[in-house]
Design an enzyme around this catalytic site. Structure first.
Site, PDB file in Angstrom:
ATOM      1  N   SER A 111     -11.044  -1.514   2.675  1.00 55.65           N
ATOM      2  CA  SER A 111     -10.379  -1.864   3.937  1.00 55.65           C
ATOM      3  C   SER A 111      -9.929  -0.585   4.635  1.00 55.65           C
ATOM      4  O   SER A 111      -9.191   0.216   4.069  1.00 55.65           O
ATOM      5  CB  SER A 111      -9.169  -2.764   3.665  1.00 55.65           C
ATOM      6  OG  SER A 111      -9.566  -3.999   3.129  1.00 55.65           O
TER       7      SER A 111
ATOM      8  N   ARG B 224       0.823  -1.221   0.000  1.00 48.83           N
ATOM      9  CA  ARG B 224       0.000   0.000   0.000  1.00 48.83           C
ATOM     10  C   ARG B 224       0.850   1.260   0.000  1.00 48.83           C
ATOM     11  O   ARG B 224       0.526   2.259   0.656  1.00 48.83           O
ATOM     12  CB  ARG B 224      -0.981   0.005   1.190  1.00 48.83           C
ATOM     13  CG  ARG B 224      -1.896  -1.200   1.243  1.00 48.83           C
ATOM     14  CD  ARG B 224      -2.766  -1.327  -0.002  1.00 48.83           C
ATOM     15  NE  ARG B 224      -3.538  -2.554   0.028  1.00 48.83           N
ATOM     16  CZ  ARG B 224      -3.188  -3.694  -0.559  1.00 48.83           C
ATOM     17  NH1 ARG B 224      -2.052  -3.759  -1.254  1.00 48.83           N
ATOM     18  NH2 ARG B 224      -3.954  -4.769  -0.471  1.00 48.83           N
TER      19      ARG B 224
ATOM     20  N   GLU C 154      -5.557   2.618   6.093  1.00 52.24           N
ATOM     21  CA  GLU C 154      -5.215   2.402   4.697  1.00 52.24           C
ATOM     22  C   GLU C 154      -5.807   3.508   3.837  1.00 52.24           C
ATOM     23  O   GLU C 154      -5.211   3.928   2.861  1.00 52.24           O
ATOM     24  CB  GLU C 154      -5.760   1.038   4.223  1.00 52.24           C
ATOM     25  CG  GLU C 154      -5.430   0.722   2.781  1.00 52.24           C
ATOM     26  CD  GLU C 154      -5.785  -0.701   2.400  1.00 52.24           C
ATOM     27  OE1 GLU C 154      -6.413  -0.879   1.348  1.00 52.24           O
ATOM     28  OE2 GLU C 154      -5.436  -1.622   3.161  1.00 52.24           O
TER      29      GLU C 154
END
Length: 298
Positions: A223, A173, A293
């Site tokens: 998420s 990420r 995230e």
């Protein structure tokens, strides 16, 4: 804040340009207040000119894709949407070059129709191609870094440069684009020839998994938390008894505790109330620091 120069450029190019634009409809969470000025460039030239003015005049700006990993409060500067005008796909054998504004899900489907494998696990991620590279999006064991070869970008000086994958700092990420002022224009990916029926069967399987395990019936940012090293965020949250925890219209999903969802009418403050409480409880009970995230724009 003076937006006159940007507005003039948008008029010259015929770009969408609107003051005090409400951002909520452009995010998958369905949350977002006003921005000072909203611009949707219709070409690379108009995008470069808008960016040049922002940088030259010190005007804050934010590059928006499909708003799928983003929680916005409000933004006083310029929101620049990298949309469908900058989203064309060009296939050349087993390579595809996709405009940053293109839909990642649509690209996956078009690749499958051409019998090209490598994007099956990315199918269903509701972001843009540029946004997916920016955060090195991934799912079910596959990430953008597995297929990306290079990207065309506008650098901090307004020039167009080509960056190879090995120079993108792609990790979980994360990419170098989150650290510099580069604007992604297009992404070139290397796929593999496969059997169309098998590729589509895999995509169908992935889509079924998403529907079964994720709260797709509610608006969310996907998420909410990154996977802590050695743990799974959803498991930690559930073990702390936080599944279903609610503040206003925001809730830790009862279907998948890794998602904070908008049950209806949630505000930025509601979501942050849930996020902050979850982080605090997990820290106290498990000794693990959760990191968001989603990108938070306050």
């Amino acid at each position: 804040m003076n937006f006159d120069s940007i507005i003039q450029v948008c008029k010259e190019y015929g770009c969408v340009c609107e003051r005090n634009f409400i951002l909520a409809p452009l995010t998958t969470m369905g949350i977002g207040g006003e921005c000072g000025l909203f611009v949707e460039p219709d070409s690379e030239d108009s995008l470069r000119e808008v960016l040049d003015i922002c940088r030259r005049e010190g005007i804050p700006y934010f590059l928006l894709g499909k708003g799928s990993n983003l929680l916005i409060n409000r933004f006083d500067g310029v929101v620049i949407k990298i949309g469908g005008n900058l989203g064309a796909f060009v296939f050349d054998g087993e390579r595809v070059t996709a405009g940053a504004g293109g839909s990642l899900a649509v690209l996956c489907a078009e690749a499958a129709n051409k019998g090209l494998s490598g994007m099956e696990c990315l199918y269903g991620i509701p972001g843009s191609v540029g946004g997916a590279l920016y955060m090195n999006a991934g799912a079910y064991g596959s990430e953008m870094k597995d297929i990306v070869k290079s990207a065309r970008c506008i650098n901090e000086h307004g020039g167009i440069v080509e960056i190879d994958a090995e120079d993108m700092g792609l990790s979980y990420r994360h990419s170098v684009f989150s650290e510099n002022k580069y604007c992604i224009l297009s992404v070139t990916m290397e796929l593999k020839r496969g059997e169309e029926s098998e590729i589509k069967a895999k995509m169908k399987e992935i889509a079924a998994k998403r529907r079964d395990k994720q709260p797709l019936e509610y608006p969310s940012c996907g998420s909410t938390f990154k996977r802590p090293e050695g743990y799974f965020a959803a498991a930690l949250i559930e073990e702390c008894g936080l599944k279903g925890f609610t503040v206003g219209g925001a809730q830790v999903s009862e279907k998948h505790s890794g998602f904070v969802i908008n049950k209806g009418g949630a505000t930025f403050e509601d979501v942050m109330g849930v996020v902050d409480h979850v982080k605090s409880v997990v820290r106290e009970q498990k000794g693990v620091e959760l990191e968001c995230e989603m990108l938070i724009l306050e």
